[in-house]
Design an enzyme around this catalytic site. Sequence first.
Site: not given
Ligand code: BV8
Length: 228
Positions: A56, A92-93, A108, A176-177, A201
């Site tokens: 990446r 992260i870009d 992130h 963001t999704s 979105n």
């Molecule tokens: C944590 C690493 C403790 C770097 C990533 C409730 C509260 C707190 C935590 C949790 C909770 N429930 C569950 C959790 C745990 C977990 C979590 O969320 N799990 C999920 C799977 C349920 N969260 C964690 O572990 C986080 N830490 O909780 O610490 C804490 C507790 C309480 C309070 C604070 C802290 C850590 C999460 C970080 C994980 N690391 N990445 C890397 O490799 O990049 S996450 C990864 O997903 C990326 O960072 C990315 O940014 C992120 C989100 O994805 P999106 O950016 O939304 O991308 P996606 O592809 O999903 O969607 C793209 C969207 O764009 C789509 O909707 C699409 O339609 C749209 N789109 C596409 N093209 C276009 C467009 N829109 C407009 N124009 C276009 N052209």
Amino acid sequence: MIRVVVLTGAGISAESGLKTFRAEDGLWEKHPIEEVATPEGYQRNPQLVREFYNARWQQLATADVEPNPAHRALAQLEQAPEIELTLVTQNIDNLHERGGSHHVVHMHGELAKARCPSSQQVFPMAEPFSEQALCTCCMPGEILRPHVVWFGEMPLGLDRVYHALSHCDLFVAIGTSGTVYPAAGFVDMASQGHAKTLEVNIEPTKVGSHFQYSLMGKASETVPQLVE
Ligand code: BV8
């Protein structure tokens, strides 16, 4: 002064040529999250994770990956005298910075940075991650890890983001999704105050119903219209 919080996700960088995470050909398609974006996955197979981030990083460094009009529009918004902008990204870009934004909260982490696992010191990434890429801050130097926040790790800059969310007049989520927390919960935090909330979105998301307004369309077209 109008206080605005903007949250961006992978969708804002999609038109710059960077893959999103959860589309068919997305980043996680080949690598389940557990393998490449968790500390356990890194412990289990550090080389796979290093290759995932090196690939990446290399893509980001290629000439054809450029900021798009959405990044540039947000940089313009940052300059508007009547706006107090907090820009927080899950990405992260470095496209927000290359598009002209100066103050970006990378909750992130950042692809172009490396971190010493013991001192937590952060270094600009000078070479691909490998067993030879050692930090220079401790003896013997530890193998540098990507400066990114994996699942289960604490996101960065949350104090600043939570403060901005509790006082803002407008919260906008772009590309963001709404899958990952705590970012996906920011709309609810903003709504607890007096903020108006807008989702931008190309398709409805799982948290779409939490927003008062939504604007469907490609970020490179919708965001400049919003900022004008
Ligand atoms: C944590 C690493 C403790 C770097 C990533 C409730 C509260 C707190 C935590 C949790 C909770 N429930 C569950 C959790 C745990 C977990 C979590 O969320 N799990 C999920 C799977 C349920 N969260 C964690 O572990 C986080 N830490 O909780 O610490 C804490 C507790 C309480 C309070 C604070 C802290 C850590 C999460 C970080 C994980 N690391 N990445 C890397 O490799 O990049 S996450 C990864 O997903 C990326 O960072 C990315 O940014 C992120 C989100 O994805 P999106 O950016 O939304 O991308 P996606 O592809 O999903 O969607 C793209 C969207 O764009 C789509 O909707 C699409 O339609 C749209 N789109 C596409 N093209 C276009 C467009 N829109 C407009 N124009 C276009 N052209």
